[in-house]
Design a protein around this motif. Structure first.
Motif, PDB file in Angstrom:
ATOM      1  N   VAL A   1      35.481  38.698  44.610  1.00 27.96           N
ATOM      2  CA  VAL A   1      34.731  38.807  43.353  1.00 27.96           C
ATOM      3  C   VAL A   1      35.013  37.572  42.504  1.00 27.96           C
ATOM      4  CG1 VAL A   1      34.725  41.310  43.411  1.00 27.96           C
ATOM      5  CG2 VAL A   1      36.589  40.140  42.260  1.00 27.96           C
ATOM      6  N   ARG A   2      34.006  37.153  41.751  1.00 24.03           N
ATOM      7  CA  ARG A   2      34.141  35.894  41.013  1.00 24.03           C
ATOM      8  C   ARG A   2      35.057  36.005  39.808  1.00 24.03           C
ATOM      9  NH1 ARG A   2      30.523  35.653  36.609  1.00 24.03           N
ATOM     10  NH2 ARG A   2      28.977  37.334  36.533  1.00 24.03           N
ATOM     11  N   ARG A   3      35.096  37.195  39.178  1.00 18.45           N
ATOM     12  CA  ARG A   3      35.959  37.303  37.996  1.00 18.45           C
ATOM     13  C   ARG A   3      36.385  38.739  37.775  1.00 18.45           C
ATOM     14  NH1 ARG A   3      35.511  37.147  32.035  1.00 18.45           N
ATOM     15  NH2 ARG A   3      33.233  37.369  32.139  1.00 18.45           N
ATOM     16  N   VAL A   4      37.659  38.886  37.370  1.00 18.35           N
ATOM     17  CA  VAL A   4      38.196  40.191  36.976  1.00 18.35           C
ATOM     18  C   VAL A   4      38.785  40.037  35.575  1.00 18.35           C
ATOM     19  CG1 VAL A   4      39.902  41.983  37.442  1.00 18.35           C
ATOM     20  CG2 VAL A   4      38.685  40.899  39.343  1.00 18.35           C
ATOM     21  N   GLU A   5      38.272  40.810  34.656  1.00 16.80           N
ATOM     22  CA  GLU A   5      38.772  40.783  33.276  1.00 16.80           C
ATOM     23  C   GLU A   5      39.636  42.014  33.039  1.00 16.80           C
ATOM     24  OE1 GLU A   5      37.052  40.566  28.682  1.00 16.80           O
ATOM     25  OE2 GLU A   5      35.765  41.287  30.318  1.00 16.80           O
ATOM     26  N   VAL A   6      40.910  41.777  32.783  1.00 22.67           N
ATOM     27  CA  VAL A   6      41.847  42.859  32.481  1.00 22.67           C
ATOM     28  C   VAL A   6      42.153  42.794  30.985  1.00 22.67           C
ATOM     29  CG1 VAL A   6      44.056  43.933  33.038  1.00 22.67           C
ATOM     30  CG2 VAL A   6      42.818  42.632  34.796  1.00 22.67           C
ATOM     31  N   ILE A   7      41.635  43.750  30.222  1.00 21.15           N
ATOM     32  CA  ILE A   7      41.780  43.732  28.771  1.00 21.15           C
ATOM     33  C   ILE A   7      43.253  43.836  28.398  1.00 21.15           C
ATOM     34  CG2 ILE A   7      41.071  44.793  26.594  1.00 21.15           C
ATOM     35  CD1 ILE A   7      38.770  43.653  28.299  1.00 21.15           C
ATOM     36  N   GLY A   8      43.746  42.831  27.696  1.00 17.62           N
ATOM     37  CA  GLY A   8      45.139  42.821  27.282  1.00 17.62           C
ATOM     38  C   GLY A   8      46.054  42.068  28.226  1.00 17.62           C
ATOM     39  N   LEU A   9      45.500  41.631  29.372  1.00 21.43           N
ATOM     40  CA  LEU A   9      46.312  40.909  30.353  1.00 21.43           C
ATOM     41  C   LEU A   9      45.741  39.535  30.663  1.00 21.43           C
ATOM     42  CD1 LEU A   9      48.914  41.507  31.933  1.00 21.43           C
ATOM     43  CD2 LEU A   9      47.510  42.257  33.844  1.00 21.43           C
ATOM     44  N   GLY A  10      44.410  39.422  30.715  1.00 24.43           N
ATOM     45  CA  GLY A  10      43.807  38.115  30.956  1.00 24.43           C
ATOM     46  C   GLY A  10      42.613  38.178  31.892  1.00 24.43           C
ATOM     47  N   ASN A  11      42.064  37.000  32.181  1.00 21.71           N
ATOM     48  CA  ASN A  11      40.942  36.842  33.114  1.00 21.71           C
ATOM     49  C   ASN A  11      41.427  36.185  34.400  1.00 21.71           C
ATOM     50  OD1 ASN A  11      38.336  37.617  31.586  1.00 21.71           O
ATOM     51  ND2 ASN A  11      39.446  36.349  30.112  1.00 21.71           N
TER      52      ASN A  11
ATOM     53  N   ASN B   1      38.205  34.582  41.387  1.00 21.12           N
ATOM     54  CA  ASN B   1      38.328  34.588  42.848  1.00 21.12           C
ATOM     55  C   ASN B   1      39.398  35.571  43.324  1.00 21.12           C
ATOM     56  OD1 ASN B   1      36.360  32.524  43.039  1.00 21.12           O
ATOM     57  ND2 ASN B   1      37.934  30.991  42.598  1.00 21.12           N
ATOM     58  N   ILE B   2      39.230  36.822  42.904  1.00 26.45           N
ATOM     59  CA  ILE B   2      40.145  37.894  43.286  1.00 26.45           C
ATOM     60  C   ILE B   2      39.521  38.686  44.436  1.00 26.45           C
ATOM     61  CG2 ILE B   2      41.280  40.015  42.479  1.00 26.45           C
ATOM     62  CD1 ILE B   2      42.423  37.564  41.199  1.00 26.45           C
ATOM     63  N   TYR B   3      40.360  39.178  45.334  1.00 26.39           N
ATOM     64  CA  TYR B   3      39.875  40.017  46.435  1.00 26.39           C
ATOM     65  C   TYR B   3      39.981  41.490  46.040  1.00 26.39           C
ATOM     66  CZ  TYR B   3      39.736  35.873  49.353  1.00 26.39           C
ATOM     67  OH  TYR B   3      39.417  34.625  49.866  1.00 26.39           O
ATOM     68  N   LEU B   4      38.869  42.190  46.212  1.00 29.45           N
ATOM     69  CA  LEU B   4      38.796  43.607  45.879  1.00 29.45           C
ATOM     70  C   LEU B   4      38.755  44.425  47.160  1.00 29.45           C
ATOM     71  CD1 LEU B   4      38.392  45.885  43.759  1.00 29.45           C
ATOM     72  CD2 LEU B   4      35.916  45.470  43.961  1.00 29.45           C
ATOM     73  N   GLY B   5      39.808  45.230  47.358  1.00 33.38           N
ATOM     74  CA  GLY B   5      39.887  46.065  48.547  1.00 33.38           C
ATOM     75  C   GLY B   5      39.409  47.482  48.268  1.00 33.38           C
ATOM     76  N   PHE B   6      38.922  48.148  49.313  1.00 34.48           N
ATOM     77  CA  PHE B   6      38.369  49.495  49.169  1.00 34.48           C
ATOM     78  C   PHE B   6      39.192  50.476  49.998  1.00 34.48           C
ATOM     79  CE2 PHE B   6      35.041  46.431  48.447  1.00 34.48           C
ATOM     80  CZ  PHE B   6      34.421  46.896  47.296  1.00 34.48           C
ATOM     81  N   SER B   7      39.681  51.513  49.319  1.00 34.91           N
ATOM     82  CA  SER B   7      40.511  52.497  50.011  1.00 34.91           C
ATOM     83  C   SER B   7      40.246  53.878  49.429  1.00 34.91           C
ATOM     84  CB  SER B   7      42.002  52.143  49.870  1.00 34.91           C
ATOM     85  OG  SER B   7      42.812  53.155  50.420  1.00 34.91           O
ATOM     86  N   LYS B   8      39.697  54.763  50.233  1.00 31.04           N
ATOM     87  CA  LYS B   8      39.434  56.129  49.784  1.00 31.04           C
ATOM     88  C   LYS B   8      40.729  56.929  49.634  1.00 31.04           C
ATOM     89  CE  LYS B   8      34.937  56.275  49.446  1.00 31.04           C
ATOM     90  NZ  LYS B   8      34.276  56.568  48.141  1.00 31.04           N
ATOM     91  N   SER B   9      41.791  56.469  50.267  1.00 31.04           N
ATOM     92  CA  SER B   9      43.061  57.203  50.207  1.00 31.04           C
ATOM     93  C   SER B   9      43.815  56.946  48.904  1.00 31.04           C
ATOM     94  CB  SER B   9      43.948  56.816  51.394  1.00 31.04           C
ATOM     95  OG  SER B   9      44.270  55.431  51.361  1.00 31.04           O
ATOM     96  N   MET B  10      43.372  55.938  48.120  1.00 31.96           N
ATOM     97  CA  MET B  10      44.027  55.679  46.843  1.00 31.96           C
ATOM     98  C   MET B  10      43.673  56.794  45.868  1.00 31.96           C
ATOM     99  SD  MET B  10      43.642  52.592  44.096  1.00 31.96           S
ATOM    100  CE  MET B  10      42.676  53.599  42.980  1.00 31.96           C
ATOM    101  N   ASN B  11      44.683  57.495  45.409  1.00 31.15           N
ATOM    102  CA  ASN B  11      44.436  58.648  44.546  1.00 31.15           C
ATOM    103  C   ASN B  11      45.426  58.646  43.391  1.00 31.15           C
ATOM    104  OD1 ASN B  11      43.525  61.057  43.517  1.00 31.15           O
ATOM    105  ND2 ASN B  11      44.608  62.326  45.009  1.00 31.15           N
TER     106      ASN B  11
END
Length: 256
Positions: free
Chosen positions: A217-227, A230-240
């Motif tokens: 993904v081109r950008r991840v904005e974490v409010i209160g932490l920063g921007n 080029n972050i990798y976004l993984g997908f996991s249905k087991s994350m709960n």
């Protein structure tokens, strides 16, 4: 009825000492044990009010005044904000303990038929209260620390994927240090319905080595932490995680 003043003074001192100590631990105040004891001693003097005829409102004002003194003696006075945080935290701990003791009194001393409660002639033993009160406050301290740690690590996260923006609730997991091509990997439990190029990133768990399907993904904005770009976004249905959509990478805490 015989009233043993020394016994009442000890009980008041004991409970006030535990309340001040619990408040000090929760707020991480660097105060000496002597100040905690001195504050508890001032609070125990409230029992002397029993020997004077005062109304309910006057009694309330006296208790508030003594609570002011207890907090100032125990924690000192730096500014009004510091004082109010100490004072209201002390009262919150008192309310929690009072609520538990009231609940125990209802459970052990009363029977009920529907919403009607009546006394069954059983009283909670003072020794039982002395033993059980520290346990209640210890559990409260542990729960408060756990709650504060979780809340501190919660963030609102906006993930920019092409023209789409995902508004998610994130949790900064310091134990997640998964990297790919020197970039952090964050993990979400939402469905992978994106047409972006897929990457299979190996990761290790207690059950062995597995592959995590990811997109870049081109950008991840974490409010209160920063921007972060080029972050990798993984997908996991087991994350709960309750109320959490995305598990942030611990490496993001240091702004990379």
């Amino acid at each position: 009825m015989t009233i043993y003043v020394d016994g009442l003074l000890f009980l008041n001192f004991f409970f006030d000492f535990l309340l001040l100590l619990t408040t000090s631990i929760i707020l991480k105040r660097n105060v000496s044990m002597f100040r905690v004891i001195l504050g508890a001693f001032i609070g125990s003097l409230s029992i002397l009010i029993l020997f004077f005829k005062v109304g309910n409102f006057e009694l309330f004002l006296i208790k508030i005044y003594l609570a002011f003194l207890m907090c100032i003696v125990c924690f000192g006075y730096k500014n009004i904000k510091y004082f109010l945080v100490n004072f209201f935290s002390f009262y919150m701990v008192s309310i929690v303990l009072g609520g538990f003791l009231y609940y125990l009194n209802l459970e052990f001393s009363y029977k009920h038929s529907g919403l009607i409660f009546y006394h069954k002639g059983v009283s909670i033993n003072i020794i039982f209260l002395v033993i059980f009160t520290p346990i209640i406050l210890y559990i409260y301290i542990k729960q408060m620390k756990m709650f504060k740690n979780k809340v501190t690590n919660l963030y609102k996260v906006n993930i920019y994927i092409g023209r789409k923006i995902l508004n998610l609730n994130g949790y900064l997991d310091t134990g997640n240090t998964l990297m790919f091509k020197n970039r952090p990997v964050i993990i979400t439990n939402i469905g992978n319905n994106f047409k972006n190029k897929k990457y299979l990133i190996p990761y290790t768990t207690v059950s062995g080595v597995n592959l995590l399907s990811c997109i870049k993904v081109r950008r991840v904005e974490v409010i209160g932490l920063g921007n972060f770009e080029n972050i990798y976004l993984g997908f996991s249905k087991s994350m709960n995680l309750f109320g959490v959509d995305v598990l942030l990478n611990g490496m993001m805490e240091g702004k990379m």
